[in-house]
Scaffold this motif. Structure first.
Motif, PDB file in Angstrom:
ATOM      1  N   GLU A 250       8.270   1.232   0.121  1.00 31.45           N
ATOM      2  CA  GLU A 250       7.640   0.309   1.425  1.00 31.45           C
ATOM      3  C   GLU A 250       7.482   1.171   2.419  1.00 31.45           C
ATOM      4  N   LEU A 251       6.973   0.593   3.409  1.00 25.51           N
ATOM      5  CA  LEU A 251       6.787   1.252   4.670  1.00 25.51           C
ATOM      6  C   LEU A 251       7.459   0.515   5.822  1.00 25.51           C
TER       7      LEU A 251
ATOM      8  N   LEU B 100      -1.986  11.199   6.932  1.00 26.63           N
ATOM      9  CA  LEU B 100      -2.152  10.008   5.917  1.00 26.63           C
ATOM     10  C   LEU B 100      -1.351  10.361   4.806  1.00 26.63           C
ATOM     11  N   ASP B 101      -1.324  11.649   4.059  1.00 24.39           N
ATOM     12  CA  ASP B 101      -0.500  11.870   2.825  1.00 24.39           C
ATOM     13  C   ASP B 101       0.946  11.761   3.161  1.00 24.39           C
ATOM     14  N   GLU B 102       1.094  12.035   4.074  1.00 25.64           N
ATOM     15  CA  GLU B 102       2.749  12.162   4.677  1.00 25.64           C
ATOM     16  C   GLU B 102       3.107  10.638   4.382  1.00 25.64           C
ATOM     17  N   ILE B 103       2.472   9.911   5.020  1.00 20.00           N
ATOM     18  CA  ILE B 103       2.746   8.150   5.038  1.00 20.00           C
ATOM     19  C   ILE B 103       2.998   7.815   3.573  1.00 20.00           C
ATOM     20  N   ARG B 104       1.884   8.276   2.890  1.00 12.40           N
ATOM     21  CA  ARG B 104       1.724   7.568   1.295  1.00 12.40           C
ATOM     22  C   ARG B 104       2.986   8.379   0.497  1.00 12.40           C
ATOM     23  N   THR B 105       3.426   9.476   0.866  1.00 15.39           N
ATOM     24  CA  THR B 105       4.454  10.039   0.113  1.00 15.39           C
ATOM     25  C   THR B 105       5.863   9.307   0.544  1.00 15.39           C
ATOM     26  N   HIS B 106       5.844   8.810   1.723  1.00 14.92           N
ATOM     27  CA  HIS B 106       7.014   8.203   2.194  1.00 14.92           C
ATOM     28  C   HIS B 106       6.778   6.771   1.349  1.00 14.92           C
TER      29      HIS B 106
ATOM     30  N   ASP C 106      -1.302  -2.288   5.203  1.00 15.28           N
ATOM     31  CA  ASP C 106       0.077  -1.729   5.477  1.00 15.28           C
ATOM     32  C   ASP C 106       0.040  -0.461   5.631  1.00 15.28           C
ATOM     33  N   LEU C 107      -0.824   0.421   5.049  1.00 20.02           N
ATOM     34  CA  LEU C 107      -1.047   1.837   5.207  1.00 20.02           C
ATOM     35  C   LEU C 107      -1.764   2.073   6.434  1.00 20.02           C
TER      36      LEU C 107
END
Length: 375
Positions: free
Chosen positions: A348-349, A336-342, A277-278
């Protein structure tokens, strides 16, 4: 060889007892479609010849696993034991369970015509032909050898679906009630929408992601649907015998160079390609990034590179915060880190389960809540 008990056991593993796909799986001699294949080995790929080891041949053919048949431009049928190609897989016989699931997502009716995009070994076309009959199945592939080899092997089984050599991103050979693709595309080709009958349904994956999309044709010639909760990953569509060169030089530089920007990352080093998913969310937001991951003892290193010259390297022990080097026009690790923060903030994404909107020209959009992305 007594292959029938193996095929029956495979059918039991990948279908439920009342499934209309159970008989096609049980009746299809998959080993005859994949007489030779490639297996990963140190220093490249190693050739496996079914006739030389019939026990291993049956184990491989009737396991629920993909069998790579081409690496770069070299098909296993044309290779010798001295060949050890080191490129990317360019064709395979997809694991049977996934082939069945793709067809199940298509919600086939008994009278439906089907375009199977990505002939490969011919296994998907074989299952569809057994399920619906030869006259309702057309299968296409960009590789003329794959088409001819599959035709000969299917003919020997008594199966005669239409097999066509064509670039599937161009015009398709006819119109169809269902289009099922075992190759990844981005965006969905306008030619697929043109070839889809009114209210027809397509099933595909978004190239570079594990996003499995189903969509039905709308009155305006576009399509609407969703990203299924199921996951699937396929090779990208290609236009010739191989894919363009990858970013090996830039990835090698990322391994050694100090970055223009050096910082401490917020989260542990992650193997992005194994976090489906990431990886899918990242490829929607910033498509085209290539990854490498190394782990030795407690040391973990992740590399990222993009054709625009951006690169990143994150290194840390175990789950400690990594030292991050980044260079080029964009900061890939920051994205990538911005997505992990979200993910941590919202739980969830938004890519998984998103709605899909496809315009008649193939422009493809994903939307969920306030989130919107164009592919």
């Amino acid at each position: 060889m007594n292959w029938a008990p193996r095929a029956a056991a495979l059918a039991e593993r990948v279908t439920h007892p009342s499934s209309r796909w159970r008989a096609p799986v049980a009746q299809t001699a998959r080993h005859e479609l994949v007489p030779r294949w490639w297996q990963r080995a140190p220093g490249g790929w190693a050739l496996r010849n079914g006739e030389a080891d019939k026990g291993r041949w049956l184990d491989a053919a009737y396991g629920d696993a993909s069998l790579v048949t081409s690496v770069g431009p070299l098909h296993a049928d044309h290779a010798t034991g001295d060949d050890h190609p080191a490129g990317l897989p360019t064709s395979s016989s997809t694991l049977p369970g996934l082939v069945v699931r793709m067809f199940q997502h298509a919600r086939l009716g008994d009278d439906d015509t089907v375009c199977d995009i990505g002939t490969g070994s011919g296994y998907g076309a074989a299952l569809a032909a057994r399920r619906l009959g030869d006259a309702q199945i057309t299968s296409v592939d960009v590789d003329p050898y794959l088409v001819e080899a599959a035709r000969a092997r299917l003919d020997a089984m008594g199966l005669h679906p239409a097999l066509v050599h064509t670039d599937a991103t161009g015009d398709l050979p006819g119109t169809f009630d269902r289009i099922v693709a075992t190759v990844g595309v981005r965006p969905i080709p306008a030619s697929w929408l043109a070839a889809l009958e009114p209210h027809g349904r397509l099933v595909t994956t978004i190239a570079g992601t594990s996003l499995l999309v189903t969509a039905e044709k709308t009155e305006d010639g576009g399509a609407t649907g969703r990203v299924e909760w199921d996951r699937a990953g396929f090779m990208h569509t290609r236009h010739g015998s191989d894919y363009p060169p990858r970013l090996a030089v830039l990835l090698a530089a990322a391994r050694e160079h100090d970055g223009d920007d050096i910082s401490t990352g917020r989260y542990p080093v992650v193997q992005v390609t194994e976090a489906w998913d990431l990886a899918s969310m990242l490829d929607v937001v910033a498509p085209g990034i290539e990854h490498r991951f190394d782990e030795g003892g407690t040391q973990r290193t992740a590399l990222m590179a993009h054709a625009d010259g951006s690169w990143a390297r994150a290194t840390a022990r175990a789950d400690e915060a990594p030292q991050v080097h980044q260079g080029g026009p964009r900061r890939l690790w920051d994205i990538l880190d911005e997505i992990r923060t979200h993910w941590l903030t919202h739980g969830e994404l938004p890519v998984r389960g998103a709605k899909v909107f496809v315009k008649p020209d193939g422009s493809t959009y994903l939307a969920r809540g306030k989130w919107l992305a164009e592919l």
